[in-house]
Scaffold this motif. Structure first.
Motif, PDB file in Angstrom:
ATOM      1  N   TRP A 353      22.418 -34.161  20.553  1.00 30.79           N
ATOM      2  CA  TRP A 353      23.839 -34.447  20.741  1.00 30.79           C
ATOM      3  C   TRP A 353      24.524 -34.925  19.463  1.00 30.79           C
ATOM      4  N   GLN A 354      23.741 -35.410  18.494  1.00 30.88           N
ATOM      5  CA  GLN A 354      24.312 -35.875  17.233  1.00 30.88           C
ATOM      6  C   GLN A 354      24.449 -34.755  16.200  1.00 30.88           C
ATOM      7  N   ALA A 355      23.989 -33.571  16.528  1.00 27.01           N
ATOM      8  CA  ALA A 355      24.038 -32.458  15.577  1.00 27.01           C
ATOM      9  C   ALA A 355      25.461 -31.911  15.476  1.00 27.01           C
ATOM     10  N   PRO A 356      25.788 -31.236  14.360  1.00 28.70           N
ATOM     11  CA  PRO A 356      27.099 -30.592  14.260  1.00 28.70           C
ATOM     12  C   PRO A 356      27.337 -29.639  15.425  1.00 28.70           C
ATOM     13  N   GLY A 357      28.562 -29.617  15.898  1.00 24.67           N
ATOM     14  CA  GLY A 357      28.935 -28.725  16.981  1.00 24.67           C
ATOM     15  C   GLY A 357      30.440 -28.632  17.075  1.00 24.67           C
ATOM     16  N   PRO A 358      30.961 -27.553  17.658  1.00 22.47           N
ATOM     17  CA  PRO A 358      32.408 -27.419  17.797  1.00 22.47           C
ATOM     18  C   PRO A 358      33.020 -28.611  18.517  1.00 22.47           C
ATOM     19  N   ASP A 359      34.197 -29.019  18.080  1.00 24.66           N
ATOM     20  CA  ASP A 359      34.870 -30.176  18.655  1.00 24.66           C
ATOM     21  C   ASP A 359      36.334 -29.838  18.872  1.00 24.66           C
ATOM     22  N   LEU A 360      36.911 -30.440  19.913  1.00 24.93           N
ATOM     23  CA  LEU A 360      38.319 -30.260  20.253  1.00 24.93           C
ATOM     24  C   LEU A 360      39.021 -31.606  20.190  1.00 24.93           C
ATOM     25  N   PHE A 361      40.159 -31.648  19.484  1.00 26.48           N
ATOM     26  CA  PHE A 361      40.981 -32.856  19.432  1.00 26.48           C
ATOM     27  C   PHE A 361      42.436 -32.441  19.524  1.00 26.48           C
ATOM     28  N   VAL A 362      43.211 -33.140  20.358  1.00 27.02           N
ATOM     29  CA  VAL A 362      44.587 -32.740  20.636  1.00 27.02           C
ATOM     30  C   VAL A 362      45.558 -33.828  20.185  1.00 27.02           C
ATOM     31  N   LEU A 363      46.576 -33.418  19.448  1.00 30.30           N
ATOM     32  CA  LEU A 363      47.704 -34.289  19.103  1.00 30.30           C
ATOM     33  C   LEU A 363      48.975 -33.566  19.517  1.00 30.30           C
ATOM     34  N   GLY A 364      49.660 -34.075  20.529  1.00 30.56           N
ATOM     35  CA  GLY A 364      50.869 -33.420  21.015  1.00 30.56           C
ATOM     36  C   GLY A 364      50.584 -32.025  21.521  1.00 30.56           C
ATOM     37  N   SER A 365      51.282 -31.044  20.985  1.00 32.37           N
ATOM     38  CA  SER A 365      51.103 -29.659  21.419  1.00 32.37           C
ATOM     39  C   SER A 365      50.216 -28.867  20.470  1.00 32.37           C
ATOM     40  N   THR A 366      49.483 -29.579  19.614  1.00 31.61           N
ATOM     41  CA  THR A 366      48.562 -28.915  18.690  1.00 31.61           C
ATOM     42  C   THR A 366      47.127 -29.294  19.023  1.00 31.61           C
ATOM     43  N   ALA A 367      46.277 -28.292  19.149  1.00 26.57           N
ATOM     44  CA  ALA A 367      44.842 -28.502  19.356  1.00 26.57           C
ATOM     45  C   ALA A 367      44.125 -28.198  18.048  1.00 26.57           C
ATOM     46  N   TYR A 368      43.290 -29.106  17.623  1.00 27.33           N
ATOM     47  CA  TYR A 368      42.467 -28.907  16.431  1.00 27.33           C
ATOM     48  C   TYR A 368      41.045 -28.586  16.885  1.00 27.33           C
ATOM     49  N   VAL A 369      40.467 -27.540  16.314  1.00 28.16           N
ATOM     50  CA  VAL A 369      39.144 -27.085  16.723  1.00 28.16           C
ATOM     51  C   VAL A 369      38.278 -26.881  15.485  1.00 28.16           C
ATOM     52  N   THR A 370      37.097 -27.476  15.492  1.00 28.98           N
ATOM     53  CA  THR A 370      36.166 -27.275  14.387  1.00 28.98           C
ATOM     54  C   THR A 370      35.124 -26.225  14.758  1.00 28.98           C
ATOM     55  N   ASP A 371      34.657 -25.528  13.735  1.00 29.98           N
ATOM     56  CA  ASP A 371      33.614 -24.505  13.891  1.00 29.98           C
ATOM     57  C   ASP A 371      32.570 -24.762  12.808  1.00 29.98           C
ATOM     58  N   PRO A 372      31.607 -25.652  13.085  1.00 31.64           N
ATOM     59  CA  PRO A 372      30.629 -26.010  12.050  1.00 31.64           C
ATOM     60  C   PRO A 372      29.827 -24.826  11.530  1.00 31.64           C
ATOM     61  N   ALA A 373      29.517 -23.858  12.393  1.00 29.46           N
ATOM     62  CA  ALA A 373      28.725 -22.707  11.952  1.00 29.46           C
ATOM     63  C   ALA A 373      29.462 -21.915  10.875  1.00 29.46           C
ATOM     64  N   ALA A 374      30.765 -21.802  11.014  1.00 24.09           N
ATOM     65  CA  ALA A 374      31.575 -21.084  10.025  1.00 24.09           C
ATOM     66  C   ALA A 374      32.157 -22.026   8.981  1.00 24.09           C
ATOM     67  N   ARG A 375      31.884 -23.343   9.126  1.00 28.89           N
ATOM     68  CA  ARG A 375      32.447 -24.368   8.230  1.00 28.89           C
ATOM     69  C   ARG A 375      33.961 -24.206   8.120  1.00 28.89           C
ATOM     70  N   ARG A 376      34.618 -24.347   9.281  1.00 21.63           N
ATOM     71  CA  ARG A 376      36.048 -24.089   9.327  1.00 21.63           C
ATOM     72  C   ARG A 376      36.692 -24.992  10.373  1.00 21.63           C
ATOM     73  N   ILE A 377      37.964 -25.306  10.161  1.00 19.33           N
ATOM     74  CA  ILE A 377      38.780 -25.993  11.148  1.00 19.33           C
ATOM     75  C   ILE A 377      40.075 -25.221  11.322  1.00 19.33           C
ATOM     76  N   ARG A 378      40.567 -25.172  12.559  1.00 27.24           N
ATOM     77  CA  ARG A 378      41.807 -24.481  12.858  1.00 27.24           C
ATOM     78  C   ARG A 378      42.727 -25.382  13.671  1.00 27.24           C
ATOM     79  N   ALA A 379      44.025 -25.255  13.428  1.00 23.89           N
ATOM     80  CA  ALA A 379      45.056 -25.901  14.233  1.00 23.89           C
ATOM     81  C   ALA A 379      45.702 -24.819  15.096  1.00 23.89           C
TER      82      ALA A 379
END
Length: 405
Positions: A353-379
């Motif tokens: 559970w402590q290993a890198p993995g995709p994560d979702l975080f929301v601020l207002g109407s924007t969702a931030y998503v990480t993709d550790p396998a691709a080493r990328r973050i998207r809004a």
């Protein structure tokens, strides 16, 4: 019962030694605002990404790096609730990190400022710092290793008089939520874990209790000030001074990760039914309706998700980051899927559970998503799934959080 706050103010050098943090922070000097605060035309959200070796602060708009901080070991970061600070859980306790973005009210309007993120030099000490819960303009810290509960005035985070109250319960992996009426909802220990909740008044006297919650884990707030906690056979719903057990249909049904919204009486939860699994990858989720007597509705899906996958939108819509790589927008009333936005590649939850993995975080109407396998973050826009910004990252990320500014 402890009533006096126990704060630890340290010099930069002492803080480094106490929290096992490295002093070789990279990027903007975290200890100096050389140009002073810069006024902005609007709030400037900032994000925190944890990774091996520390954490990185990003601009919430263009996702540019604002600062890097070095830490040793596994760390977690949680919003302090004031739109400016996060608490970093280290080996020494809860360390307060200033992300350098805030607003100042002036008559009927506000001014917005940014500066370099800084270590504040403030740590609330204790072994195994756990949950940080923001509710009713209070921020409650629960330290698993000591049982210390610290209730802070959210508006005073970072000041010497932020602590409203402090008390100690038997050490366990638990959670506490302070409320505006002066009461605190706190988990009741069952060995090293929690097995129910108690409501304590401002003097520590028990107002109500319900210990029918095996494997208690997960906390959320719904509309009308209702609180929920997950059990391995349903959930407890706390409304005022009443605690009600809402059972699940399955004899073992873990609702241990939850996401609530003040705009909805329904809490989104995971739904796991294999008591013997080392790691269950469920293809069902649950909607816990806190209205009336309460009810648990289970929804079948054709993808899985992780504990980092749950979120809520600005109107209370339920969000799930699926292993199919899509961000699923779900009606919290009937569980119907309203949209599915492709965001990242398909993935599988890691065994650790402590290993890198995709994560979702929301601020207002924007969702931030990480993709550790691709080493990328998207809004991502929650209005239509538009990719608002994206950037490559230097390392696989573990967890993601942020502040509004």
């Amino acid at each position: 019962m402890k009533t006096a706050p126990r704060l630890l103010f340290l010099s930069a050098a002492a803080l480094v030694g106490l929290t096992a943090c490295s002093s070789d922070d990279v990027g903007p000097d975290p200890g100096a605002h050389s140009a002073g605060p810069i006024e902005q035309s609007a709030a400037q959200p900032r994000l925190v990404l944890t990774h091996a070796g520390g954490l990185t602060v990003l601009d919430g708009g263009d996702l540019a790096t604002v600062a890097d901080f070095a830490y040793e070991g596994f760390i977690r970061a949680s919003p302090a609730g004031d739109g400016r600070h996060v608490f970093v859980a280290t080996g020494a306790g809860f360390e307060l990190l200033d992300l350098g973005t805030w607003r100042e009210r002036h008559d009927s309007h506000a001014h917005y400022y940014t500066a370099a993120p800084t270590r504040t030099g403030l740590t609330y000490p204790g072994a195994k710092p756990g949950h940080v819960v923001v509710h009713d303009d209070r921020t409650t810290l629960f330290t698993d290793g000591t049982g210390d509960v610290r209730i802070l005035d959210t508006a005073k985070i970072g000041s010497a008089d932020a602590v409203i109250r402090e008390f100690t319960v038997p050490a366990h992996h638990g959670v506490a939520v302070a409320r505006a009426d002066g009461t605190t909802v706190v988990s009741a220990p069952n060995g090293e874990k929690a097995g129910g909740v108690r409501i304590l008044d401002g003097d520590g006297r028990e107002v109500a209790a319900n210990v029918d919650c095996p494997g208690l884990h997960g906390e959320a707030a719904a509309a009308d000030g209702v609180l929920t906690v997950g059990c391995t056979d349903g959930a407890l719903v706390v409304r005022g001074d009443h605690i009600v057990k809402v059972p699940a249909a399955d004899p073992y049904a873990r609702l241990g990760n939850q996401a609530g919204s003040e705009h909805s009486t329904v809490v989104l939860t995971d739904y796991k039914t294999d008591a013997d699994a080392e790691l269950e990858r469920p293809q069902r989720f649950a909607l816990l309706d806190t209205a009336g007597a309460g009810a648990v509705t289970v929804v079948d899906i054709d993808y899985s998700y992780s504990y980092r996958s749950l979120g809520r939108g600005p109107a209370g819509e339920a969000l799930l980051l699926g292993t199919d790589g899509a961000l699923h927008v779900i009606d919290p009333v009937d569980g119907a899927e309203k949209a599915a936005y492709p965001v990242i590649g398909a993935w599988t939850e890691a065994e650790d559970w402590q290993a890198p993995g995709p994560d979702l975080f929301v601020l207002g109407s924007t969702a931030y998503v990480t993709d550790p396998a691709a080493r990328r973050i998207r809004a991502v826009s929650l209005h239509d799934g538009t990719i608002l910004a994206e950037r490559a990252l230097d390392a696989p990320t573990v967890e993601l959080t942020g502040v509004t500014g």
